[in-house]
Design an enzyme around this catalytic site. Structure first.
Site, PDB file in Angstrom:
ATOM      1  N   SER A 125      27.919 -62.892   3.590  1.00  0.00           N
ATOM      2  CA  SER A 125      27.820 -61.634   2.805  1.00  0.00           C
ATOM      3  C   SER A 125      28.101 -60.426   3.765  1.00  0.00           C
ATOM      4  CB  SER A 125      26.481 -61.669   2.491  1.00  0.00           C
ATOM      5  OG  SER A 125      25.416 -61.796   3.259  1.00  0.00           O
ATOM      6  N   GLN A 133      21.814 -62.977  -3.403  1.00  0.00           N
ATOM      7  CA  GLN A 133      22.810 -62.229  -2.486  1.00  0.00           C
ATOM      8  C   GLN A 133      23.831 -61.540  -3.366  1.00  0.00           C
ATOM      9  OE1 GLN A 133      24.221 -63.915   1.323  1.00  0.00           O
ATOM     10  NE2 GLN A 133      26.106 -64.517   0.314  1.00  0.00           N
ATOM     11  N   ASN A 182      46.805 -33.537 -18.077  1.00  0.00           N
ATOM     12  CA  ASN A 182      46.046 -34.858 -18.544  1.00  0.00           C
ATOM     13  C   ASN A 182      44.721 -34.517 -17.991  1.00  0.00           C
ATOM     14  OD1 ASN A 182      48.074 -35.814 -20.123  1.00  0.00           O
ATOM     15  ND2 ASN A 182      49.025 -36.793 -17.894  1.00  0.00           N
ATOM     16  N   LYS A 236      52.514 -31.508 -20.438  1.00  0.00           N
ATOM     17  CA  LYS A 236      51.107 -32.102 -20.319  1.00  0.00           C
ATOM     18  C   LYS A 236      50.296 -31.760 -19.072  1.00  0.00           C
ATOM     19  CE  LYS A 236      50.065 -35.497 -22.211  1.00  0.00           C
ATOM     20  NZ  LYS A 236      50.390 -37.061 -22.406  1.00  0.00           N
ATOM     21  N   SER A 291      52.658 -34.787 -16.162  1.00  0.00           N
ATOM     22  CA  SER A 291      53.111 -35.996 -16.265  1.00  0.00           C
ATOM     23  C   SER A 291      54.518 -36.040 -15.803  1.00  0.00           C
ATOM     24  CB  SER A 291      53.296 -36.086 -18.124  1.00  0.00           C
ATOM     25  OG  SER A 291      54.426 -36.909 -18.252  1.00  0.00           O
ATOM     26  N   THR A 312      28.460 -33.196 -36.360  1.00  0.00           N
ATOM     27  CA  THR A 312      27.846 -34.574 -36.387  1.00  0.00           C
ATOM     28  C   THR A 312      28.856 -35.286 -37.175  1.00  0.00           C
ATOM     29  OG1 THR A 312      27.207 -34.104 -38.784  1.00  0.00           O
ATOM     30  CG2 THR A 312      25.520 -33.724 -37.167  1.00  0.00           C
ATOM     31  N   HIS A 313      29.160 -36.686 -36.932  1.00  0.00           N
ATOM     32  CA  HIS A 313      30.321 -37.523 -37.175  1.00  0.00           C
ATOM     33  C   HIS A 313      31.583 -37.116 -36.815  1.00  0.00           C
ATOM     34  CE1 HIS A 313      27.391 -39.372 -40.174  1.00  0.00           C
ATOM     35  NE2 HIS A 313      27.112 -38.066 -40.356  1.00  0.00           N
ATOM     36  N   LYS A 327      24.172 -57.277  -4.278  1.00  0.00           N
ATOM     37  CA  LYS A 327      24.671 -56.388  -3.388  1.00  0.00           C
ATOM     38  C   LYS A 327      25.933 -55.454  -3.949  1.00  0.00           C
ATOM     39  CE  LYS A 327      22.047 -58.134   0.471  1.00  0.00           C
ATOM     40  NZ  LYS A 327      21.790 -59.341  -0.661  1.00  0.00           N
ATOM     41  N   ASN A 361      14.212 -63.623   4.131  1.00  0.00           N
ATOM     42  CA  ASN A 361      14.019 -63.482   2.562  1.00  0.00           C
ATOM     43  C   ASN A 361      13.212 -61.939   2.566  1.00  0.00           C
ATOM     44  OD1 ASN A 361      15.318 -65.695   2.585  1.00  0.00           O
ATOM     45  ND2 ASN A 361      13.353 -66.724   1.882  1.00  0.00           N
ATOM     46  N   TYR A 408      13.115 -66.877  -3.709  1.00  0.00           N
ATOM     47  CA  TYR A 408      14.297 -66.484  -3.401  1.00  0.00           C
ATOM     48  C   TYR A 408      15.363 -67.733  -3.743  1.00  0.00           C
ATOM     49  CZ  TYR A 408      18.391 -65.151  -0.474  1.00  0.00           C
ATOM     50  OH  TYR A 408      19.618 -64.896  -0.148  1.00  0.00           O
ATOM     51  N   GLU A 454      38.687 -38.625 -17.953  1.00  0.00           N
ATOM     52  CA  GLU A 454      38.983 -39.934 -18.212  1.00  0.00           C
ATOM     53  C   GLU A 454      38.477 -41.024 -17.492  1.00  0.00           C
ATOM     54  OE1 GLU A 454      43.347 -40.339 -20.060  1.00  0.00           O
ATOM     55  OE2 GLU A 454      43.156 -38.325 -18.795  1.00  0.00           O
TER      56      GLU A 454
END
Ligand code: ARG
Length: 463
Positions: free
Chosen positions: A24, A323, A286, A284, A278, A156-157, A326, A111, A318, A291
């Site tokens: 590890s 492991q 972006n 453009k 772009s 809403t919606h 992580k 451990n 354990y 995003e």
């Protein structure tokens, strides 16, 4: 070569593929500061309790400081054969100080050591995330105070519902982030118990002082059950869960930025600092940062899922499966940190397009509820009936292709003869917004107060 740490029973070295799946160190070297900090606390306790001599303890502590310096300066060579950060540090300590190094691991095990290191890392990181959340909240609340009365459509919606203000909308995120911060703070409280001294799983027969190490490492107390101490990772799961919810909030805001910066919405502008062009379409801009904040949320939620699945079938205590906690934890929490920083940057950078937002707020009969409320208030009509009358008036306006305020009084009276000229006072978006003074409502006077309340709270240093 047989293993330096458990070579007593082992005659041959592991297969190459065993080393590869087992090691590890490639990722847990990130824990080196926590590992050394834990070892320093442990050895100070071993000396204080007389388990090792003062002179051995001194040699060990100095040796650990030298190892730290080597790692810090980049001269340390991490070895995959030594599997993980714990054995890399201990092995180097033996190179540097010789036999006393072998006494450091008295009364502990990898451990409890790894359980400690991870807790320390997660705790430190959660504290940093708390600071970053507060920074983002401050940026949002400052913008909100500035635009407390900037009218925009509330949805809403994703359909135009009622007019609101840009400030009110931003403060909604300040509230969400406030809960995110409190979730991290709760998780921190629960994780703040020290597992060191649980040893392999059953504690130790050495007269160690777990209260001393717990205190030294900034924990509230030692953990009370040794099996639990080495056998659970719920502290990491809680942090990942808080991180996932926070990332989800950032992702929703990012999605709104993506929508708002389209020419179709045009509610906000981001500068060159937070957009990209772009390679083929010159017009453009972006919103890549937004995003990516939206996209990276998948990794954070994925890490939570992955660790839940790792843990769910493990018998106590354990298992090496653990492991696998992580990489996901490291990646998810640093991803969230990056997303918080990028979002803070975008908030500071964004310029609301006040005219466009205001014009959009009137579209789609957004003041229809105000008309219904007027009927209730002025004519004492029951709300359900007012809703019907309003529906017919909206239908009329829609058939003519005009706004509610463009209808004549006669046209409205055609639907309900009791309607008077006063009704026009509530049909504008400004009036609508100003009238929503109920606690927590969208009225600019409320929004200003809420923004100030937050800015005051955020300026206060945390305990
Ligand atoms: N590298 C291990 C981990 O991250 C450390 C603990 C190893 N313990 C053991 N008994 N093999 O979980």
């Amino acid at each position: 070569m047989s293993n330096r740490m458990w070579g007593g029973r082992y005659e041959s070295a592991p297969a190459a593929i065993m080393e590869e799946i087992n090691a590890s160190i490639g990722f847990d070297q990130k824990l080196w500061r926590q590992d050394i900090r834990g070892s320093l606390a442990h050895v100070a306790m071993l000396a204080a309790t007389g388990i090792v001599t003062k002179s051995d303890a001194k040699a060990i502590a100095q040796g650990l400081q030298s190892v730290a310096k080597e790692i810090e300066s980049g001269t340390f060579t991490f070895s995959r054969a030594l599997e993980d950060i714990h054995m890399n540090v201990e092995s180097r300590l033996a190179d540097l100080i010789g036999p006393p190094a072998g006494r450091l691991h008295t009364g502990r095990s990898r451990n409890d050591q790894v359980a400690l290191d991870m807790r320390l890392w997660v705790r430190d990181t959660v504290d940093e995330l708390g600071v970053q959340i507060a920074e983002l909240q401050t940026a949002l609340a400052e913008k909100a105070a500035q635009h407390a009365d900037a009218i925009m459509p509330g949805f809403t919606h994703l359909q135009s519902a009622q007019p609101t203000t840009f400030g009110h909308h931003l403060l909604a995120y300040v509230e969400m982030l406030g809960r995110d911060a409190s979730r991290f703070a709760d998780a921190r409280k629960r994780m703040n118990e020290c597992p060191l001294g649980a040893a392999a799983l059953c504690g130790t027969s050495f007269p160690i002082d777990r209260h001393m190490t717990a205190k030294e490492l900034g924990f509230d107390r030692p953990t009370a059950n040794s099996l639990d101490s080495v056998g659970d990772r719920d502290f990491a799961l809680e942090a990942l869960s808080a991180a996932s919810i926070c990332a989800m909030h950032l992702s929703r805001f990012a999605e709104e930025i993506v929508l708002w910066t389209t020419p179709q919405f045009g509610f906000v502008k981001l500068s060159d600092k937070f957009t990209t062009g772009s390679s083929i379409m010159p017009q453009k801009r972006n919103p890549d940062a937004a995003e990516l904040v939206r996209g990276k949320t998948g990794r954070v939620v994925g890490a939570l899922n992955a660790l839940l699945i790792v843990m769910k079938g493990l018998p106590l205590t354990y298992g090496k499966d653990m492991q696998e906690d992580k990489e996901g934890v490291f990646d998810a929490l640093s991803t969230l940190s990056l997303c918080l920083a990028a979002t803070t940057g975008m908030v500071r950078d964004m310029e609301p397009q006040l005219e466009t937002m205001k014009a959009a707020a009137g579209v789609g009969y957004a003041t229809a509820t105000d008309l219904a409320d007027w009927l209730v208030r002025t004519l004492k009509t029951p709300f359900r009936e007012a809703h019907h009358i309003t529906g017919r008036i909206v239908g009329l306006a829609s058939a003519r292709g005009v706004g509610l305020e463009d209808l004549s009084l006669a046209e409205m009276q055609g639907v309900d003869p009791r309607i008077t000229r006063d009704v026009f006072a509530v049909l504008g978006v400004e009036k609508s917004v100003k009238s929503r003074l109920s606690y927590g409502g969208t009225a600019p006077a409320n929004v200003k107060k809420q923004a100030q309340r937050w800015l005051k709270a955020l300026a206060k240093p945390k305990k």
